[in-house]
Design a protein around this motif. Sequence first.
Motif, short mmCIF file in Angstrom:
data_model
loop_
_atom_site.label_atom_id
_atom_site.label_comp_id
_atom_site.label_asym_id
_atom_site.label_seq_id
_atom_site.Cartn_x
_atom_site.Cartn_y
_atom_site.Cartn_z
N PHE A 16 4.30 45.97 60.76
CA PHE A 16 5.61 46.58 60.97
C PHE A 16 6.52 45.55 61.63
N ALA A 17 7.84 45.74 61.53
CA ALA A 17 8.79 44.83 62.17
C ALA A 17 8.98 45.15 63.64
N SER A 18 8.61 46.36 64.06
CA SER A 18 8.85 46.77 65.44
C SER A 18 7.95 47.94 65.83
N THR A 19 7.86 48.19 67.14
CA THR A 19 7.13 49.37 67.60
C THR A 19 7.86 50.64 67.17
N GLU A 20 9.18 50.57 67.04
CA GLU A 20 9.93 51.72 66.54
C GLU A 20 9.53 52.04 65.10
N GLY A 21 9.23 51.01 64.32
CA GLY A 21 8.76 51.20 62.95
C GLY A 21 7.42 51.92 62.93
N ILE A 22 6.55 51.61 63.88
CA ILE A 22 5.26 52.30 63.96
C ILE A 22 5.49 53.77 64.31
N ALA A 23 6.40 54.02 65.24
CA ALA A 23 6.70 55.41 65.61
C ALA A 23 7.23 56.19 64.41
N GLU A 24 8.09 55.56 63.62
CA GLU A 24 8.62 56.21 62.41
C GLU A 24 7.49 56.48 61.41
N TYR A 25 6.60 55.52 61.26
CA TYR A 25 5.44 55.66 60.37
C TYR A 25 4.56 56.82 60.81
N TYR B 212 5.64 54.41 50.28
CA TYR B 212 6.43 55.58 50.67
C TYR B 212 7.10 55.46 52.03
N ILE B 213 6.57 54.62 52.89
CA ILE B 213 7.05 54.56 54.27
C ILE B 213 7.68 53.19 54.51
N GLU B 214 9.00 53.15 54.51
CA GLU B 214 9.76 51.90 54.54
C GLU B 214 9.39 50.97 55.70
N PRO B 215 9.19 51.47 56.93
CA PRO B 215 8.86 50.54 58.01
C PRO B 215 7.51 49.83 57.85
N MET B 216 6.63 50.37 57.02
CA MET B 216 5.31 49.76 56.79
C MET B 216 5.49 48.62 55.80
N LYS B 217 5.41 47.39 56.30
CA LYS B 217 5.73 46.21 55.49
C LYS B 217 4.54 45.67 54.70
N ALA B 218 3.33 45.84 55.23
CA ALA B 218 2.14 45.31 54.55
C ALA B 218 0.91 46.07 55.01
N PHE B 219 -0.14 46.00 54.19
CA PHE B 219 -1.39 46.68 54.48
C PHE B 219 -2.54 45.82 54.00
N GLN B 220 -3.57 45.67 54.85
CA GLN B 220 -4.80 44.98 54.48
C GLN B 220 -5.97 45.79 55.02
N TRP B 221 -7.10 45.64 54.37
CA TRP B 221 -8.30 46.31 54.88
C TRP B 221 -9.52 45.48 54.52
N GLY B 222 -10.62 45.79 55.19
CA GLY B 222 -11.87 45.12 54.89
C GLY B 222 -13.03 45.83 55.56
N LYS B 223 -14.23 45.36 55.24
CA LYS B 223 -15.46 45.90 55.83
C LYS B 223 -16.03 44.88 56.79
N ASP B 224 -16.74 45.37 57.80
CA ASP B 224 -17.37 44.50 58.78
C ASP B 224 -18.40 43.59 58.10
N VAL B 225 -18.31 42.30 58.38
CA VAL B 225 -19.27 41.33 57.86
C VAL B 225 -19.85 40.46 58.98
N SER B 226 -19.61 40.87 60.22
CA SER B 226 -20.04 40.07 61.37
C SER B 226 -21.56 40.02 61.47
N ILE B 227 -22.06 38.86 61.87
CA ILE B 227 -23.50 38.71 62.11
C ILE B 227 -23.84 38.97 63.57
N GLU B 228 -22.82 39.21 64.41
CA GLU B 228 -23.04 39.39 65.85
C GLU B 228 -23.53 40.79 66.22
#
Length: 105
Positions: free
Chosen positions: A67-76, A37-53
Motif C-alpha cells: 500500500f502507499a500509506s497506512t490510510e490505504g491499509i485502513a481503507e482496504y 477491486y480495492i484501489e489502495p492495494m497496489k500489489a500482492f505476493q504470496w508463498g509457502k514456508d521453505v525455511s530449513i530453520e
Amino acid sequence: MEAKLVVKHVLLAKFKDDVSLEKIEELIQGYANLVNYIEPMKAFQWGKDVSIENLHQGFTHIFESTFASTEGIAEYISHPKHVEFANLFLDHLDKVLIIDYKPNC
C-alpha cells in the motif's frame, strides 16, 4: 528525488488440517483477486514456508500486500470486498498473524 512511501501488510497463516489443497488454492486466488477491486492495494505476493530453520511456529503460508500509506491499509480493511473475503478466509485458518510495516530501504 523523494522515495515513494510504501507500507507492507503481511499475513502469516496456518490453514486448518481439514482444508483441502483445492480449497487453499481457491482462497489464495480470492486473496490475490482483491487487488483488482480495492484501489489502495497496489500489489500482492504470496508463498509457502521453505525455511530449513524450523522456526515457523506452524505457519505455512505468507501473504504480502503493498500500500502507499497506512490510510490505504485502513481503507482496504474496511472495504466491503475485503470484509467479505476476510470472513471466509479466516474461517479456514488455524493460526494467523498480521503485521504492517514500512520497509527501511
